[in-house]
Structure formats: structure tokens, C-alpha cells
Design a protein around this motif. Structure first.
Motif, PDB file in Angstrom:
ATOM      1  N   ASP A  58       5.580  -7.510   2.492  1.00 48.58           N
ATOM      2  CA  ASP A  58       5.382  -6.403   2.042  1.00 48.58           C
ATOM      3  C   ASP A  58       4.536  -5.933   0.891  1.00 48.58           C
ATOM      4  O   ASP A  58       3.644  -4.966   0.906  1.00 48.58           O
ATOM      5  N   LYS A  59       4.489  -6.876  -0.127  1.00 43.91           N
ATOM      6  CA  LYS A  59       3.704  -6.454  -1.155  1.00 43.91           C
ATOM      7  C   LYS A  59       2.143  -6.793  -1.026  1.00 43.91           C
ATOM      8  O   LYS A  59       1.343  -6.085  -1.250  1.00 43.91           O
ATOM      9  N   HIS A  60       2.014  -7.853  -0.033  1.00 47.21           N
ATOM     10  CA  HIS A  60       0.642  -7.975   0.411  1.00 47.21           C
ATOM     11  C   HIS A  60       0.264  -6.780   1.291  1.00 47.21           C
ATOM     12  O   HIS A  60      -1.188  -5.969   0.871  1.00 47.21           O
ATOM     13  N   GLN A  61       0.915  -6.013   2.217  1.00 50.01           N
ATOM     14  CA  GLN A  61       0.545  -5.038   2.963  1.00 50.01           C
ATOM     15  C   GLN A  61       0.360  -3.606   2.064  1.00 50.01           C
ATOM     16  O   GLN A  61      -0.440  -2.712   2.316  1.00 50.01           O
ATOM     17  N   SER A  62       1.484  -3.589   0.837  1.00 51.21           N
ATOM     18  CA  SER A  62       1.350  -2.247   0.046  1.00 51.21           C
ATOM     19  C   SER A  62       0.099  -2.280  -0.677  1.00 51.21           C
ATOM     20  O   SER A  62      -0.186  -0.816  -1.359  1.00 51.21           O
ATOM     21  N   ILE A  63      -0.694  -3.215  -0.712  1.00 53.76           N
ATOM     22  CA  ILE A  63      -2.146  -3.049  -1.482  1.00 53.76           C
ATOM     23  C   ILE A  63      -2.969  -2.000  -0.768  1.00 53.76           C
ATOM     24  O   ILE A  63      -3.674  -1.199  -1.297  1.00 53.76           O
ATOM     25  N   PHE A  64      -2.796  -1.951   0.815  1.00 55.57           N
ATOM     26  CA  PHE A  64      -3.785  -1.237   1.533  1.00 55.57           C
ATOM     27  C   PHE A  64      -3.045   0.132   1.872  1.00 55.57           C
ATOM     28  O   PHE A  64      -3.373   0.671   2.988  1.00 55.57           O
ATOM     29  N   LYS A  65      -1.983   0.361   1.088  1.00 55.63           N
ATOM     30  CA  LYS A  65      -1.502   1.695   1.276  1.00 55.63           C
ATOM     31  C   LYS A  65      -2.206   2.976   1.243  1.00 55.63           C
ATOM     32  O   LYS A  65      -3.110   2.993   0.580  1.00 55.63           O
ATOM     33  N   GLY A  66      -2.212   3.832   2.341  1.00 54.76           N
ATOM     34  CA  GLY A  66      -2.989   4.874   2.349  1.00 54.76           C
ATOM     35  C   GLY A  66      -4.230   4.755   3.279  1.00 54.76           C
ATOM     36  O   GLY A  66      -5.037   5.540   3.497  1.00 54.76           O
ATOM     37  N   ILE A  67      -4.596   3.387   3.701  1.00 54.40           N
ATOM     38  CA  ILE A  67      -5.780   3.091   4.493  1.00 54.40           C
ATOM     39  C   ILE A  67      -5.241   2.683   5.960  1.00 54.40           C
ATOM     40  O   ILE A  67      -4.386   1.875   6.120  1.00 54.40           O
ATOM     41  N   LYS A  68      -5.814   3.251   6.728  1.00 53.05           N
ATOM     42  CA  LYS A  68      -5.589   2.784   8.030  1.00 53.05           C
ATOM     43  C   LYS A  68      -6.271   1.682   8.494  1.00 53.05           C
ATOM     44  O   LYS A  68      -7.268   1.578   8.630  1.00 53.05           O
ATOM     45  N   TYR A  69      -5.512   0.508   9.256  1.00 58.52           N
ATOM     46  CA  TYR A  69      -6.274  -0.670   9.563  1.00 58.52           C
ATOM     47  C   TYR A  69      -5.454  -1.554  10.669  1.00 58.52           C
ATOM     48  O   TYR A  69      -4.125  -1.125  10.681  1.00 58.52           O
ATOM     49  N   THR A  70      -5.988  -2.145  11.255  1.00 59.77           N
ATOM     50  CA  THR A  70      -5.354  -3.035  12.401  1.00 59.77           C
ATOM     51  C   THR A  70      -5.275  -4.469  11.793  1.00 59.77           C
ATOM     52  O   THR A  70      -6.139  -5.163  10.935  1.00 59.77           O
ATOM     53  N   GLN A  71      -4.056  -5.038  11.661  1.00 57.83           N
ATOM     54  CA  GLN A  71      -3.684  -6.258  10.917  1.00 57.83           C
ATOM     55  C   GLN A  71      -3.888  -7.667  11.784  1.00 57.83           C
ATOM     56  O   GLN A  71      -3.356  -7.362  13.091  1.00 57.83           O
ATOM     57  N   HIS A  72      -4.658  -8.656  11.292  1.00 61.87           N
ATOM     58  CA  HIS A  72      -4.714  -9.891  11.984  1.00 61.87           C
ATOM     59  C   HIS A  72      -4.154 -10.872  11.109  1.00 61.87           C
ATOM     60  O   HIS A  72      -4.045 -10.678  10.051  1.00 61.87           O
ATOM     61  N   LYS A  73      -4.102 -12.009  11.747  1.00 59.88           N
ATOM     62  CA  LYS A  73      -3.511 -13.176  10.894  1.00 59.88           C
ATOM     63  C   LYS A  73      -4.418 -14.405  11.599  1.00 59.88           C
ATOM     64  O   LYS A  73      -4.426 -14.546  12.719  1.00 59.88           O
ATOM     65  N   PHE A  74      -4.893 -15.312  10.509  1.00 58.02           N
ATOM     66  CA  PHE A  74      -5.584 -16.433  11.076  1.00 58.02           C
ATOM     67  C   PHE A  74      -5.126 -17.692   9.935  1.00 58.02           C
ATOM     68  O   PHE A  74      -5.287 -17.583   8.866  1.00 58.02           O
ATOM     69  N   MET A  75      -4.696 -18.548  10.757  1.00 55.38           N
ATOM     70  CA  MET A  75      -4.217 -19.814  10.155  1.00 55.38           C
ATOM     71  C   MET A  75      -5.122 -20.879  10.468  1.00 55.38           C
ATOM     72  O   MET A  75      -4.977 -21.650  11.514  1.00 55.38           O
ATOM     73  N   GLY A  76      -6.311 -20.825   9.520  1.00 56.18           N
ATOM     74  CA  GLY A  76      -7.216 -22.139  10.133  1.00 56.18           C
ATOM     75  C   GLY A  76      -8.196 -22.478   8.964  1.00 56.18           C
ATOM     76  O   GLY A  76      -8.209 -21.629   7.975  1.00 56.18           O
ATOM     77  N   PRO A  77      -9.095 -23.294   9.191  1.00 52.93           N
ATOM     78  CA  PRO A  77      -9.943 -23.764   7.954  1.00 52.93           C
ATOM     79  C   PRO A  77     -11.174 -23.069   8.305  1.00 52.93           C
ATOM     80  O   PRO A  77     -11.369 -22.267   9.128  1.00 52.93           O
ATOM     81  N   GLY A  78     -12.253 -23.399   7.445  1.00 52.95           N
ATOM     82  CA  GLY A  78     -13.491 -22.890   7.396  1.00 52.95           C
ATOM     83  C   GLY A  78     -13.860 -21.715   6.548  1.00 52.95           C
ATOM     84  O   GLY A  78     -14.747 -20.926   6.559  1.00 52.95           O
ATOM     85  N   TRP A  79     -12.921 -21.366   5.422  1.00 51.84           N
ATOM     86  CA  TRP A  79     -12.914 -20.304   4.792  1.00 51.84           C
ATOM     87  C   TRP A  79     -13.491 -19.139   5.304  1.00 51.84           C
ATOM     88  O   TRP A  79     -12.965 -18.763   6.478  1.00 51.84           O
TER      89      TRP A  79
END
Length: 254
Positions: A58-79
Motif C-alpha cells: 500500500d505504501k508503494h501504491q500511495s505514492i501515486f495517489k490521485g494519478i490514474k494508472y494501470t498496474q503491472h508487475k515484472f519479476m525479471g532481469p535486464g534492469w
């Protein structure tokens, strides 16, 4: 019909938030969110935020409060490049602005400026900043030759074509190959016949003109750039000697 479709094209913005080094990247995400709201893009768009290599709280998501976005997750290499590549396989837009974790903004209307150029000039690779620097470790002989490339902290491209890029970027070193080395993404794009443009506040520039305008990457105030990133900040905050050295390598051969 094509021009109308172009005018109706809604670009996507992709921002990356790495969770495996919060000491570094939490302040970056906070600055991105703050400056995104402070200096709006002024152009309709779909925003995607990809949380990388960690559990989203929730802390990570709260950074973007008031901003509309679609959330994705990537667990992988390559920076950042590996994540761009992964997300290119998901996004179906015609044009995506790829942004790494350290990108931020300091002037309103940056996306409108970019899209005005994209709608006028059509499909291709759109750079926010460029350099002649050889960023991958090579011999001093090669270092004396200009190595023009699009800086990959932030650029605009068609994700569907990105999928055809033949190399998998799954390490930091391969990211250098991608940006400025033997697998240069810009050169691959050009070899297919697509143009590459650098978009600044004062105009749009072809490769032979890249190091000529005022206040570009590692020159002057850098105020001609549409966005900021780690390297622009390093130059802005550097002493006279550091700024001189950084300018020399960016201008290499010019």
C-alpha cells in the motif's frame, strides 16, 4: 483516414518502479509522481506503472495517489531495458513513451510537444535526448570516434515493433549493448527504414544536427530537454570540471 487515426491516437506512458532497492528508487518514484502532477503532460494518454522485482505494498501504491494508472508487475532481469522489452509484449498501443525510474519533469506540456512531432512526422523512434558517448567499456581508440545513440532513460516507440528486436536484454551489460553498443536499438530501427528524431522544446532534429542546438543534454542549462533523468541531474549539479568532462564525451567527434 490515416491522418484522422493519428490525431485520435492515444499514446501510453510507461514508468518503472524497481522495488529491490527502495533506498534509491522510492525517492525517485515520489519525485516522478510529484512532478507528473506539478507539470502535467497536457495530452490525453494511458499511464502504466510497472513495479519491478518486489512485492507491491500500500505504501508503494500511495505514492501515486490521485494519478490514474494501470498496474503491472515484472519479476525479471535486464534492469530498465529488460522491463521495457517485457512490457512491449503486453502493450497494444501504437506509441509508448518508455521511462526509467529516474525520469522526472520540470515543464508543463512535455507530452503535447512530443505528440505534436509524432503526429506530424509519423512512425519512428523518438528521442528525448541523445549523445555521442561510448558508454560501454571499450578501447581508447574506439572512444575517439563519435557513437551517436538515443538515450534510453526516456524515448518513444511502437511496442509492436519493439517485439521484433532480436536480442533478449537480461543483464546490465546487455543494456549497454542495446543503447550504445553492438546491438544498438537505434541502428536496428534505422536498418528497417524507420526514421529517428530528437524532439526538443525548440524543434525536432535529425542525427547530423543532434549536438548542435543550445541547452541540450550536457550543454548549458539543458532546458531544451522535455524530461530530466539521472544523467541530466549529474551534469546540472556537477562542478565546472565535471561538467566540462561530461560535455566532451557527449559531444565526442563533433
Amino acid at each position: 483516414g490515416e491522418n484522422r487515426n493519428l490525431r485520435e491516437m492515444t499514446p501510453a506512458l510507461l514508468y518503472l518502479f524497481p522495488l529491490d532497492d527502495l533506498k534509491t528508487f522510492l525517492p525517485c518514484a515520489e519525485r516522478w509522481a510529484k512532478t507528473y502532477l506539478q507539470f502535467p503532460p497536457n495530452y490525453p494518454h494511458d499511464l502504466h506503472i510497472c513495479f519491478c522485482n518486489g512485492d507491491v505494498t500500500d505504501k508503494h501504491q500511495s505514492i501515486f495517489k490521485g494519478i490514474k494508472y494501470t498496474q503491472h508487475k515484472f519479476m525479471g532481469p535486464g534492469w530498465d531495458i529488460g522491463t521495457y522489452q517485457h512490457m512491449s509484449g503486453i502493450l497494444e498501443d501504437e506509441f509508448v513513451v518508455f521511462m526509467n525510474a529516474r525520469v522526472h519533469f520540470n515543464r508543463t506540456g512535455w507530452l503535447k510537444r512530443l505528440m505534436d512531432a509524432r503526429l506530424e512526422l509519423g512512425d519512428g523512434l523518438y528521442a528525448m535526448s541523445t549523445s555521442n558517448e561510448m558508454t560501454y567499456p571499450v578501447s581508447d581508440v574506439v572512444r575517439t570516434k563519435p557513437n551517436p545513440h538515443v538515450r534510453t532513460a526516456c524515448f518513444g516507440y511502437n511496442p509492436k515493433r519493439f517485439r521484433r528486436y532480436p536480442y533478449i536484454i537480461d543483464s546490465r551489460d546487455k543494456g549497454f549493448y542495446f543503447e550504445s553498443g553492438m546491438w544498438n536499438f537505434m541502428t536496428w530501427n534505422e536498418d528497417m527504414g524507420y526514421p529517428v528524431h530528437m524532439v526538443l522544446w525548440d524543434g525536432v532534429y535529425k542525427k547530423k544536427e543532434w549536438r548542435k542546438p543550445p541547452n541540450i543534454f550536457r550543454r548549458g542549462t539543458q532546458s531544451n530537454l522535455l524530461v530530466c533523468d539521472r544523467q541530466t541531474e549529474m551534469f546540472a549539479n556537477g562542478d565546472a570540471q565535471l561538467r566540462r568532462n561530461l560535455s566532451i564525451v557527449a559531444d565526442l567527434g563533433e
